[in-house]
Design an enzyme around this catalytic site. Structure first.
Site, mmCIF file in Angstrom:
data_model
loop_
_atom_site.group_PDB
_atom_site.id
_atom_site.type_symbol
_atom_site.label_atom_id
_atom_site.label_comp_id
_atom_site.label_asym_id
_atom_site.label_seq_id
_atom_site.Cartn_x
_atom_site.Cartn_y
_atom_site.Cartn_z
ATOM 1 N N MET A 1 0.503 11.667 -0.676
ATOM 2 C CA MET A 1 -0.109 12.853 -0.061
ATOM 3 C C MET A 1 0.537 14.098 -0.647
ATOM 4 S SD MET A 1 -0.268 11.630 3.877
ATOM 5 C CE MET A 1 -0.768 9.959 4.316
ATOM 6 N N HIS B 1 -2.642 4.690 -3.210
ATOM 7 C CA HIS B 1 -3.759 5.414 -2.589
ATOM 8 C C HIS B 1 -3.470 6.897 -2.773
ATOM 9 C CE1 HIS B 1 -5.983 6.453 1.445
ATOM 10 N NE2 HIS B 1 -6.540 7.009 0.389
ATOM 11 N N HIS C 1 0.863 -1.196 0.000
ATOM 12 C CA HIS C 1 0.000 0.000 0.000
ATOM 13 C C HIS C 1 0.895 1.240 0.000
ATOM 14 C CE1 HIS C 1 -3.800 2.128 0.787
ATOM 15 N NE2 HIS C 1 -3.120 2.888 1.644
ATOM 16 N N ASP D 1 -8.659 0.965 5.728
ATOM 17 C CA ASP D 1 -7.364 1.655 5.839
ATOM 18 C C ASP D 1 -7.395 2.610 7.025
ATOM 19 O OD1 ASP D 1 -4.942 2.887 5.421
ATOM 20 O OD2 ASP D 1 -5.496 3.815 3.508
ATOM 21 N N PHE E 1 -2.258 10.861 7.923
ATOM 22 C CA PHE E 1 -1.221 10.429 8.863
ATOM 23 C C PHE E 1 -1.374 8.954 9.207
ATOM 24 C CE2 PHE E 1 -2.156 14.877 9.435
ATOM 25 C CZ PHE E 1 -0.896 15.447 9.307
ATOM 26 N N GLY E 2 -0.253 8.305 9.452
ATOM 27 C CA GLY E 2 -0.281 6.954 9.991
ATOM 28 C C GLY E 2 -0.442 7.010 11.503
ATOM 29 N N GLY E 3 -0.694 5.878 12.098
ATOM 30 C CA GLY E 3 -0.684 5.769 13.554
ATOM 31 C C GLY E 3 -1.881 6.361 14.276
ATOM 32 N N GLY F 1 -0.226 0.016 8.567
ATOM 33 C CA GLY F 1 1.065 0.686 8.500
ATOM 34 C C GLY F 1 1.829 0.511 9.792
HETATM 35 C C1 DX5 Z 1 -3.636 7.463 6.122
HETATM 36 C C2 DX5 Z 1 -3.164 6.390 5.165
HETATM 37 C C3 DX5 Z 1 -3.041 5.027 5.751
HETATM 38 C C4 DX5 Z 1 -2.080 4.928 6.878
HETATM 39 C C5 DX5 Z 1 -2.425 3.733 7.700
HETATM 40 O O1 DX5 Z 1 -3.923 8.609 5.415
HETATM 41 O O2 DX5 Z 1 -4.046 6.275 4.077
HETATM 42 O O3 DX5 Z 1 -2.696 4.089 4.756
HETATM 43 O O4 DX5 Z 1 -0.769 4.832 6.489
HETATM 44 O O5 DX5 Z 1 -1.565 3.738 8.796
HETATM 45 P P1 DX5 Z 1 -1.934 3.016 10.151
HETATM 46 O O6 DX5 Z 1 -2.105 1.571 9.851
HETATM 47 O O7 DX5 Z 1 -0.745 3.317 10.988
HETATM 48 O O8 DX5 Z 1 -3.194 3.653 10.639
HETATM 49 ZN ZN ZN Z 2 -3.742 4.607 2.631
#
Ligand code: DX5
Ligand code: ZN
Length: 227
Positions: A40, A70, A36, A179, A147-149, A201
């Site tokens: 951004m 994505h 994935h 996601d 953002f992740g996390g 992620g």
């Molecule tokens: C957020 C992204 C996700 C993100 C998921 O905008 O689209 O793909 O990286 O990260 P986790 O699994 O850490 O929520």
């Molecule tokens: Zn994503």
């Protein structure tokens, strides 16, 4: 109707970008199905990540797994073209980020990629009314993009069920991707709600043993019946 297989899609947003090629190889060796690739643009979302050159570099390194791009960008079409040229396999985008949703879906298909529509937590399902038959993938965001996390938003569960019902009524397989905030601890509930592609992620790249984390996710998935 036969449901598609359940797939684990690590988001490289949480990988060590200084060692990205190794990280992608490691996660595939650990049992991931799909990569994935979060794009951004600091315009559609308040963050900036990676572009088509990075996708192309992974292909040049010999990565053969599907790359699931994505797009969290606005506008969409030019970058969809660039990513198709860079070796993307699936391309999803957010409907509010393009002026002509149907045209962008067709473009992605014509470029030889599998099109997906990405729905933010507050995006209603109306945008699927006339597009679902054209899609290979519906991406249900279970966090706000950028953002992740972040923590999983529980309202995504009824939404996943509603998307799954629409696909059942359609009578042709469309993947349902979830996601955001997916971990071994909640993947079972999410699968039971109807997801079959699981983006993770921080849960995977933040763990010390990618294979053990993916194995745990698969064990949880094996314990659920597909809806
Ligand atoms: C957020 C992204 C996700 C993100 C998921 O905008 O689209 O793909 O990286 O990260 P986790 O699994 O850490 O929520
Ligand atoms: Zn994503």
């Amino acid at each position: 109707m036969k449901s598609p297989a359940r797939l684990i899609a690590p988001s490289i947003l949480s990988a060590d970008f200084a060692r990205l090629g190794e990280e992608v190889e490691a996660v595939l060796a650990a049992g991931a199905d799909v990569i994935h690739f979060d794009v951004m643009d600091n315009h559609y979302v308040p963050n900036l990540t990676i572009g088509p050159l990075v996708c192309e570099a992974l292909r040049k390194r010999g990565i053969k797994a599907p790359i699931d791009v994505h797009l969290m960008v606005q506008p969409v079409d030019e970058l969809a073209r660039a990513f198709a040229g860079a070796g993307a396999s699936w391309i999803s985008f957010h409907p509010e980020a393009t002026r002509h949703v149907d045209r962008t879906i067709s473009l992605i298909r014509e470029l030889g990629c599998r099109p997906g529509l990405a729905l933010n937590p507050a995006t209603p399902l109306d945008c699927l009314d006339y597009t679902l038959p054209l899609l290979d993938l519906v991406l249900v965001m279970s966090v706000n993009p950028g953002f992740g996390g972040q923590a999983f938003i529980p309202g995504s569960l009824p939404k996943l069920r509603a998307v799954r019902e629409r696909i059942a009524a359609l009578g042709r397989p469309v993947m349902v991707q979830v996601d955001g905030g997916i971990k071994a601890d909640n993947i079972r509930r999410v699968a039971e709600a109807g997801a079959d592609v699981f983006v993770a992620g921080s849960a995977i790249f933040g763990s010390s043993d990618y294979a053990a984390t993916i194995r745990r996710m698969r064990e949880e998935l094996a314990a659920t019946a597909h809806p």
